[in-house]
Structures are given as C-alpha cells and as structure tokens.
Design a protein around this motif. Structure first.
Motif, PDB file in Angstrom:
ATOM      1  N   THR A  81       0.916  -1.218   0.084  1.00  0.00           N
ATOM      2  CA  THR A  81      -0.113  -0.082   0.058  1.00  0.00           C
ATOM      3  C   THR A  81       0.954   1.063   0.106  1.00  0.00           C
ATOM      4  O   THR A  81       2.238   0.964   0.214  1.00  0.00           O
ATOM      5  CB  THR A  81      -0.939  -0.054   1.256  1.00  0.00           C
ATOM      6  N   TRP A  82       0.254   2.286   0.117  1.00  0.00           N
ATOM      7  CA  TRP A  82       1.045   3.608   0.098  1.00  0.00           C
ATOM      8  C   TRP A  82       1.860   3.748   1.535  1.00  0.00           C
ATOM      9  O   TRP A  82       2.996   4.136   1.549  1.00  0.00           O
ATOM     10  CB  TRP A  82       0.263   4.818   0.069  1.00  0.00           C
ATOM     11  N   ASP A  83       1.463   2.999   2.439  1.00  0.00           N
ATOM     12  CA  ASP A  83       2.061   2.822   3.639  1.00  0.00           C
ATOM     13  C   ASP A  83       3.294   2.184   3.547  1.00  0.00           C
ATOM     14  O   ASP A  83       4.187   2.554   4.130  1.00  0.00           O
ATOM     15  CB  ASP A  83       1.234   2.120   4.514  1.00  0.00           C
ATOM     16  N   SER A  84       3.403   1.208   2.631  1.00  0.00           N
ATOM     17  CA  SER A  84       4.775   0.527   2.556  1.00  0.00           C
ATOM     18  C   SER A  84       5.745   1.195   1.667  1.00  0.00           C
ATOM     19  O   SER A  84       6.897   1.105   2.161  1.00  0.00           O
ATOM     20  CB  SER A  84       4.370  -0.741   1.751  1.00  0.00           C
ATOM     21  N   LEU A  85       5.313   2.409   0.980  1.00  0.00           N
ATOM     22  CA  LEU A  85       6.255   2.822   0.182  1.00  0.00           C
ATOM     23  C   LEU A  85       6.368   4.333   0.801  1.00  0.00           C
ATOM     24  O   LEU A  85       7.286   5.302   0.312  1.00  0.00           O
ATOM     25  CB  LEU A  85       5.546   3.023  -1.306  1.00  0.00           C
ATOM     26  N   PHE A  86       5.722   4.786   2.054  1.00  0.00           N
ATOM     27  CA  PHE A  86       5.815   6.027   2.277  1.00  0.00           C
ATOM     28  C   PHE A  86       7.188   6.308   2.920  1.00  0.00           C
ATOM     29  O   PHE A  86       7.683   7.484   2.486  1.00  0.00           O
ATOM     30  CB  PHE A  86       4.914   6.365   3.522  1.00  0.00           C
ATOM     31  N   PRO A  87       7.923   5.485   3.405  1.00  0.00           N
ATOM     32  CA  PRO A  87       9.300   5.895   3.801  1.00  0.00           C
ATOM     33  C   PRO A  87      10.245   6.269   2.765  1.00  0.00           C
ATOM     34  O   PRO A  87      11.241   7.383   2.705  1.00  0.00           O
ATOM     35  CB  PRO A  87       9.960   4.492   4.372  1.00  0.00           C
ATOM     36  N   LEU A  88      10.020   5.657   1.667  1.00  0.00           N
ATOM     37  CA  LEU A  88      10.901   6.025   0.407  1.00  0.00           C
ATOM     38  C   LEU A  88      10.269   7.429  -0.271  1.00  0.00           C
ATOM     39  O   LEU A  88      11.097   8.324  -0.756  1.00  0.00           O
ATOM     40  CB  LEU A  88      10.510   4.892  -0.772  1.00  0.00           C
ATOM     41  N   LEU A  89       8.870   7.649  -0.094  1.00  0.00           N
ATOM     42  CA  LEU A  89       8.695   8.899  -0.574  1.00  0.00           C
ATOM     43  C   LEU A  89       8.962   9.998   0.412  1.00  0.00           C
ATOM     44  O   LEU A  89       9.401  11.137  -0.383  1.00  0.00           O
ATOM     45  CB  LEU A  89       6.846   8.838  -0.710  1.00  0.00           C
ATOM     46  N   ARG A  90       8.858   9.855   1.482  1.00  0.00           N
ATOM     47  CA  ARG A  90       9.105  10.764   2.635  1.00  0.00           C
ATOM     48  C   ARG A  90      11.037  11.160   2.308  1.00  0.00           C
ATOM     49  O   ARG A  90      11.161  12.176   1.978  1.00  0.00           O
ATOM     50  CB  ARG A  90       9.297  10.321   3.807  1.00  0.00           C
ATOM     51  N   TYR A  91      11.456  10.172   1.957  1.00  0.00           N
ATOM     52  CA  TYR A  91      13.272  10.154   1.764  1.00  0.00           C
ATOM     53  C   TYR A  91      13.285  10.846   0.482  1.00  0.00           C
ATOM     54  O   TYR A  91      14.129  12.146   0.570  1.00  0.00           O
ATOM     55  CB  TYR A  91      13.701   9.043   1.830  1.00  0.00           C
ATOM     56  N   LYS A  92      12.687  10.691  -0.644  1.00  0.00           N
ATOM     57  CA  LYS A  92      12.696  11.508  -1.815  1.00  0.00           C
ATOM     58  C   LYS A  92      12.198  13.016  -1.809  1.00  0.00           C
ATOM     59  O   LYS A  92      12.975  13.639  -2.390  1.00  0.00           O
ATOM     60  CB  LYS A  92      11.606  10.599  -2.879  1.00  0.00           C
ATOM     61  N   LEU A  93      11.257  13.218  -1.063  1.00  0.00           N
ATOM     62  CA  LEU A  93      10.931  14.450  -1.045  1.00  0.00           C
ATOM     63  C   LEU A  93      11.682  15.240  -0.074  1.00  0.00           C
ATOM     64  O   LEU A  93      12.277  16.497  -0.186  1.00  0.00           O
ATOM     65  CB  LEU A  93       9.242  14.650  -0.341  1.00  0.00           C
ATOM     66  N   LEU A 103       5.183  20.543  -1.414  1.00  0.00           N
ATOM     67  CA  LEU A 103       5.392  19.061  -1.064  1.00  0.00           C
ATOM     68  C   LEU A 103       6.272  19.227  -0.119  1.00  0.00           C
ATOM     69  O   LEU A 103       6.395  18.353   1.084  1.00  0.00           O
ATOM     70  CB  LEU A 103       5.885  18.502  -2.045  1.00  0.00           C
ATOM     71  N   LYS A 104       7.596  19.849  -0.075  1.00  0.00           N
ATOM     72  CA  LYS A 104       8.753  20.108   0.875  1.00  0.00           C
ATOM     73  C   LYS A 104       8.603  20.476   2.299  1.00  0.00           C
ATOM     74  O   LYS A 104       8.857  19.885   3.185  1.00  0.00           O
ATOM     75  CB  LYS A 104       9.701  20.768   0.347  1.00  0.00           C
ATOM     76  N   GLU A 105       7.335  21.487   2.464  1.00  0.00           N
ATOM     77  CA  GLU A 105       6.814  21.747   3.353  1.00  0.00           C
ATOM     78  C   GLU A 105       6.155  20.935   4.182  1.00  0.00           C
ATOM     79  O   GLU A 105       6.280  20.630   5.470  1.00  0.00           O
ATOM     80  CB  GLU A 105       6.448  23.278   3.439  1.00  0.00           C
ATOM     81  N   THR A 106       5.388  20.317   3.530  1.00  0.00           N
ATOM     82  CA  THR A 106       4.198  19.438   4.149  1.00  0.00           C
ATOM     83  C   THR A 106       4.468  17.836   4.769  1.00  0.00           C
ATOM     84  O   THR A 106       4.501  17.542   5.623  1.00  0.00           O
ATOM     85  CB  THR A 106       3.022  19.003   2.985  1.00  0.00           C
ATOM     86  N   ILE A 107       5.734  17.591   3.978  1.00  0.00           N
ATOM     87  CA  ILE A 107       6.329  16.096   4.285  1.00  0.00           C
ATOM     88  C   ILE A 107       7.047  16.425   5.593  1.00  0.00           C
ATOM     89  O   ILE A 107       7.021  15.367   6.194  1.00  0.00           O
ATOM     90  CB  ILE A 107       7.310  15.609   3.296  1.00  0.00           C
ATOM     91  N   ARG A 108       7.620  17.757   5.997  1.00  0.00           N
ATOM     92  CA  ARG A 108       8.479  17.756   7.141  1.00  0.00           C
ATOM     93  C   ARG A 108       7.450  17.286   8.177  1.00  0.00           C
ATOM     94  O   ARG A 108       8.153  16.945   9.440  1.00  0.00           O
ATOM     95  CB  ARG A 108       8.982  18.926   7.312  1.00  0.00           C
ATOM     96  N   HIS A 147      -1.142   9.042   4.888  1.00  0.00           N
ATOM     97  CA  HIS A 147      -2.617   9.770   5.009  1.00  0.00           C
ATOM     98  C   HIS A 147      -2.347  11.025   5.651  1.00  0.00           C
ATOM     99  O   HIS A 147      -3.191  11.910   4.886  1.00  0.00           O
ATOM    100  CB  HIS A 147      -3.516   8.966   6.000  1.00  0.00           C
ATOM    101  N   THR A 148      -1.582  11.231   6.673  1.00  0.00           N
ATOM    102  CA  THR A 148      -1.728  12.546   7.108  1.00  0.00           C
ATOM    103  C   THR A 148      -1.093  13.654   6.108  1.00  0.00           C
ATOM    104  O   THR A 148      -1.313  14.544   6.217  1.00  0.00           O
ATOM    105  CB  THR A 148      -0.867  12.607   8.420  1.00  0.00           C
ATOM    106  N   PHE A 149       0.066  12.980   5.423  1.00  0.00           N
ATOM    107  CA  PHE A 149       0.538  14.010   4.388  1.00  0.00           C
ATOM    108  C   PHE A 149      -0.355  14.360   3.217  1.00  0.00           C
ATOM    109  O   PHE A 149      -0.484  15.561   3.107  1.00  0.00           O
ATOM    110  CB  PHE A 149       1.642  13.079   3.583  1.00  0.00           C
ATOM    111  N   MET A 150      -1.495  13.317   2.760  1.00  0.00           N
ATOM    112  CA  MET A 150      -2.402  13.800   1.602  1.00  0.00           C
ATOM    113  C   MET A 150      -3.097  14.585   2.184  1.00  0.00           C
ATOM    114  O   MET A 150      -3.598  15.584   1.466  1.00  0.00           O
ATOM    115  CB  MET A 150      -2.855  12.296   1.098  1.00  0.00           C
ATOM    116  N   THR A 151      -3.525  14.217   3.511  1.00  0.00           N
ATOM    117  CA  THR A 151      -4.651  15.233   3.871  1.00  0.00           C
ATOM    118  C   THR A 151      -4.136  16.608   4.164  1.00  0.00           C
ATOM    119  O   THR A 151      -4.853  17.591   3.813  1.00  0.00           O
ATOM    120  CB  THR A 151      -5.136  14.670   5.393  1.00  0.00           C
TER     121      THR A 151
END
Lengths: 413, 413
Positions: free
Chosen positions: A247-259, A281-286, A292-296
C-alpha cells in the motif's frame, strides 16, 4: 478466432470481475478474452496490493486468455489517457470487440451522450473553463460543465466512475477508427465506492481492500465470500512472502526520503509537479507521519486526491516531465504479455504477424526508453517488500517469461 | 583570551579524545578550546553512529568550549579539503593555535616534509601521474609518488592516516597565512586501524565502533573501559531512542531505492559520479542485499573504499556536481555553533565582531544555498531512524538552539 478485449486492474480479482469476464465472452460471442491490465501501479495513483504476476495468475484462472500489461505511464493517468492506451493495445492485437462494466449498462446511452457533448462542445468548453478558474478540480469541473448543458433525452450519469471510464473507451474507439464493437455490462452488486462486505457475493475492489486492511494483521478469510478461491490463495501466498499487502504505507518511507532529499528545483522537473507544488510538498512532508496525514495536509480544492496520488507516484518513480510527455504523445510502443492460456497462445499465433506493435514476452527483448522506465518502476514497487527478498524480486521481474495456463486442465505449465 | 582549535569527528568521543583535549589546552596554554566537528556525516563517507547533538554534548563535557559544525560538503571530503575548511573556520573565530593528534608527534617533521615535497614538486607530480595512470587510487598513487622521491633526512611516515591529515592542516595554515601556531600530540594507545579492545584505556574510534556493533544487539557495556562515562550515557540514550546506532546499514534501503529509481543520466549529474560509474552503480545495486555486499562488488583498484563511500553519500543526499564545486570553491560561508560552555560563550563575545564569517546559532538565521543543502542532509540522516520519530527529529534540527554547558557546575543549562 474472435477476441474480445477488456481493460482491467484486478486489485484484487473478485466475483464481479469473474461475472464481467463470463458475460463479455458470452455477449460478444468471442473465443478469446484479452485483458489489458495495469502493472504494479494503478490508475488512481496507488500501488497494487499484490504484484502484477499474482494478479495475472488470478485473471487467467478467472477466464482471461491473454494478459497484456498496460505500461506505467498510461496506467497511472487520467481516464482519457488510460482508455486510449488500453484501446490501442487491443487494436494492435486485432480485438474485434471491447466490453466494459458500467453503472448504466446501456451502450446506446454512451453513444448518445458523446454525440450530445460534441454538439455542445463550445458551451461545454466555456463552462468547463469557468468552473476550472473557480478552482474546481478537473473531474468536478467536467461534471459541472456537463450538468450545465441542455440534454435532448436521458443522458449518462457522469458522476459515476465506470460510466466516465466507459465513455472514454467508446470515445477512444471512435477516435482511433478501430474496427471494434463496444459492449457494456451493467455492474451488479455493490457500488464502486461501497466499503462494507456483508453477505454480498459481489463487492467492490475498494470494499475488499478496506476489509483486508481493516485489522492490524490483514486477514484473507474476511473477504472470502467476495472473491474466487484462487484469489484467496494468491492473497495468502503474497502475505506469506511479503508480510503485508503493498500500500502507500509500505512506500511512504521512500516517498518521504525522496521529498526530503531532493532539492525543490529538481522536484519541479518531475511530471505533474506544477504551479509551485514542489514547495508545498517539501514543507508538508516535514510534518507528516504517514501517507494519510501527508495527503490530508497536501489536499486543496484545486487538486483531487487522485491527481495528487498520481503525482506522488511520479515523484517516487522519478518520472521527468519531458520523458512522460514524449511517451504519452507516442502511445504504448509495444505489447507485453504477462500471461496466456492455451487459447490465448493459439490466438496470438494467428494474429502475431498482423500486430502493428512488437509483441514482447520479456522486457529484455526490445531497446526502448519506456522499457528502462518500466524496469525502474518495478524496482521501486519492490522497495515496499522485506529487504531480504528485494534482489530476488528484481531478478524475477527481468527474467520471468509469461505465465502459461492450460485451461482444460486448470493448471499452470 | 587565547583559543586553540581542534578538528574532530568524535564518532564516538573516547579516552584518547579526552587526552587530546587536555594536552591541547596545556601545550598551547589556551583558555578556550574550539572544536570544529563534522556533522552527521563523516570524512570517510559514513553516517556518524550517533547524531551531532549527542556528540557535541560529549565534546563539551570532555572539555571543548565551542563546538562548530563543519558543513557537510567539507566534512565529507578528502583530507586537503576537510583540513582547509576546518582551518578556515578556526581562523574566522581568531584561534591562535591548532593542535592535532598524529602518529609522529613531532611538529618539525611536518614542516620538513612539506618543504621537501615542495622542492621536488615536479618529480612528485610526474610520479603521481604515472602511478595514477597505472590505475592506482589517489592515496595509493600519492604515497607511492612520495616514496619515489629522495629525502634529505627522516620524513613523516605518510602511510599513517593522522600524519597525512596533520600535514594537510599544516599546509592549509601556511596557505591561508593564518596567524596560528601548529602543535601536534603523539597519539597514544591503540593505532588508528586497530580493531580490538582489550584492557586498553585508549582504543581507536574504529575499534570502539566495531566492538559496539559486533553483536546483533549493540552493547554499550562492552566499550565502557575505552570511553568516559558521559559517552556511555550518550550512546545508551541514543540506543534507547533509536533502537540502533546509525550506520550505512540503516541507510542502505534508501540508497538502494535511490539507485534503482534514478535514471543513469540523472545519477551522472551528481557529485563524484564520474567515468561511467552510474552504469556500474545501477547494475551492482540490483544484486546487492546489504551495503557491504554492494560496496565489495563496486570496488575496483582505481577507487578506494572511502572514495566510493563518499560518492554514495553524495548520491543519497542528492548533491549536484555544479552545486558542490561552487560551494567547495567558495569555502564555508558561515560558522554554525552547535554548543558552547560558559568559557566558550565568553570567548565568542570577545571575538564575534572580529569574525569574518557570520556566526549562526540556528540554521534559520541566514539565507544561503549551503543551508538548504544542510537541511536536506540532516533530514536524510534521520531517514535511518524509526519512522515514528523522524518528524520530531527534523523539527529539532531546525529549531534547536546551541547546547549550553556550565563548566564549573558540570551541567547543561
């Protein structure tokens, strides 16, 4: 031999899909069903809960004869692009019909609605522009614009997702002058967005995924009433190997790192990162602890959740804007077979020479920028797997030949 | 007030560092010790096992009065760049001396060796070129070239890492015409590369890290003989919060994702990815199950392990070649204080106006491309932390004021 095409995601394959397959074959009187299926990433900007190989397997057992992969860029796209690429692949393999599920179930209504929209194109475009400027998202502005037109008689309900997608199939077939008949089958059972599974024998894929992931430890038994036994087995097998559904949860650590790691000026070069979204994107990911919290926090009226999810996938997969635009303009450059039944193989032998795109059984058979992209995208999907099996999965993706299914014996070879 | 500078990594702070601090103060008769310390990533291309904040704390307790962060690009660089930037920061704060540990311990030998190398520069350069062309790595070619010269009298043993680094400090001081005396202290106890801790009261940081990480569950008690009690406490605290010490193993999933997801043409734009290494990187990562197997497969005679590790860090941190080259040419653009004792604060008040670089207490005080880079790099380091505390750590990094230590009371304020 006559082939009927269908365009699918199977996330996962359920009883409704089985009904669609049987009815498509019956209604179009075809010998062979060609299923164009999204790979590991899906139209609404999500990873598939189980891999394309597992899903192709269930599709073959469910009655499809040829499983063709819809390449990433077309699969993770708005309905018109998704539909056009699916139709193109079916056309390359000389399918004579296309059959889709819809809420309406009345094919004449699709033709009628398209023709009405054509006639009032100027009005429609003006209305669309105006709603768009007011900050409405693309689908919302489209449906408001359609609502503002005057309709001669009953029209399709364009607020329903499978009606919209179906209209795009019919449009793509007309635009491409493909000699293919359009058919539609009324979806039965639960509606697309329904999220509960009760005694339904037919539940939506959305509700099946919800149910699967509703407990901390996903339980396949909870959805057994809504899927064939081979889907339960595929899900169980995947859980056993992977420890979780992807799910997106599995990939979130990689997306977070990328951003976090990528400078804003570099993010801006990626597909769909527009209008200064890189800073947001860069401000929100911090501050985000989960997808889910990121997208919201990221969501605004201007962008749909789906549009933002697709953008996140393009970031995760490092899809540059020029590369994406060039590939999308060109259309799918090959037909990749993920699996076939004996029937599908016979059909393929009869049409192979007429196909106007190269037919690939493994990715290594062709030099094409899109194949390099597909390989990167596959490897990213495996990033959500346990670390110790990633290299094995990557190797399989490069070297696995298409699945071969003997329908008469109900066995894979 | 007189200040003596030292340039350190403290990974972690051990008894040898404590000895170095005391001797530096004594030998140079200084009131204040300024420690220029690498941040979260270190000269040999590795993450620090505990964060810069934990390490700054131990440095203050060990006797340093001002802890200055050596910015990432200079910290993760070959000895000449590392040394030059360290000297530059000490010069900005008007340090009157610099004292380094070396295997030799004889400062005259450093001056003598530098002058001999200068005199035979043409011969040296020719020999270096020739060894380099034979495929030897930079340090190997340097040491072979030095060995091929004729030496008037005893020279420094340039095969020893702290002698090499010391020579670069002395050279940087001479080149910058900094009014700073050079001092050196002979390293006692275990040699740099020794990997065992027995009854040594002084063991190398390398051996301490090896011992810490030798069991599956790192045990702080195993190294207690070699570090002050406050280092044991800092290590234990970090383990408690983070569940592990930070190593390349913690960051490998992110590096693997980065290499798999990024097209070769994009990797090539990153600092130190040269001579077609992008293809070798992408091919090698497909088969690698750990950082160690990856590096072992990547390694050739031409590149040292350290050079490749630094490149991997630059990839992980997305450092573009032009950005790196511009920043390195410019030198450190600010002095960032990570911590200070009351003595350090008094000293800072007396020299602040004379400092020829802006002195920062938090990163938000200055607009500079290097600060954006530092923030990205910090966030990447936290990628090795448990997912649920990453946002907290990122927030702290932006907002934490310098640590303040009251030496007389032995307490942080």
């Amino acid at each position: 031999m006559k082939a009927c095409g269908i365009i699918v995601e199977y996330n996962p394959f359920h009883n409704g899909h089985s009904y669609h397959l049987q009815q498509s074959k019956k209604q179009t009187q075809s010998d062979c069903i060609i299923a164009v299926m999204s790979g590991n990433f899906l139209q609404r900007g999500e990873p598939a809960i189980i891999s394309k190989w597992e899903r192709a397997k269930t599709a073959l057992m469910g009655g499809a004869d040829l499983i063709i992969e819809l390449p990433y860029l077309f699969a993770v796209s708005p309905a018109p692009v998704f539909a056009k690429a699916g139709v193109r692949l079916l056309q390359a393999l000389r399918a004579e019909a296309l059959c889709f599920g819809s809420e309406s179930g009345n094919i004449d209504l699709f033709y009628h609605t398209i023709s009405q929209l054509e006639k009032q194109k100027v009005l429609y475009d003006e209305a669309f522009q105006s709603y768009s400027k007011q900050g409405y998202s693309f689908p919302k502005a489209s449906s408001l614009a359609a609502g503002s037109l005057s309709w001669e008689s009953e029209a399709l309900d364009l607020s329903l997702p499978n009606n919209i997608l179906g209209m795009e199939y019919v449009r793509a077939m007309a635009d491409s002058h493909a000699p293919m008949e359009a058919h539609t089958i009324k979806r039965i059972g639960a509606s697309f967005h329904e999220e509960r599974i009760d005694a339904h024998q037919i539940a939506s894929a959305t509700s099946i995924r919800k149910t699967l992931n509703s407990s901390r430890k996903p339980s396949v038994s909870s959805i057994e009433g809504a899927v064939p036994s081979y889907t339960s087995e595929a899900l169980s097998h995947y859980m056993e190997e992977n420890g979780q559904f992807t799910t997106w949860d599995s990939l979130f650590p990689l997306l977070r790192y990328k951003l976090l790691a990528t400078p804003a000026v570099e993010l801006r070069k990626l597909y769909e990162v527009e209008e200064g979204l890189e800073y947001r994107l860069k401000e929100t990911i911090r501050h985000a602890d989960s997808f889910h919290t990121f997208m919201t926090a990221l969501k605004t009226k201007r962008y749909t959740w789906t549009r933002l999810q697709r953008m996140c996938l393009h970031i995760l997969n490092h899809i540059s804007r020029p590369d994406a635009e060039a590939a999308l303009k060109e259309g799918p450059p090959y037909v990749r077979i993920l699996g076939m039944s004996d029937v599908g193989q016979r059909y393929l032998n009869t049409v192979k020479k007429q196909a106007d795109l190269p037919v690939l059984t493994t990715l290594s058979r062709l030099q094409n920028p899109l194949i390099e992209l597909e390989q990167r995208v596959s490897a990213v999907y495996f990033g959500g797997y346990p670390q110790e099996i990633i290299t094995k999965k990557i190797k399989e993706e490069y070297s696995t030949p298409p699945l071969r299914f003997q329908r008469s014996k109900g066995q894979f070879i």
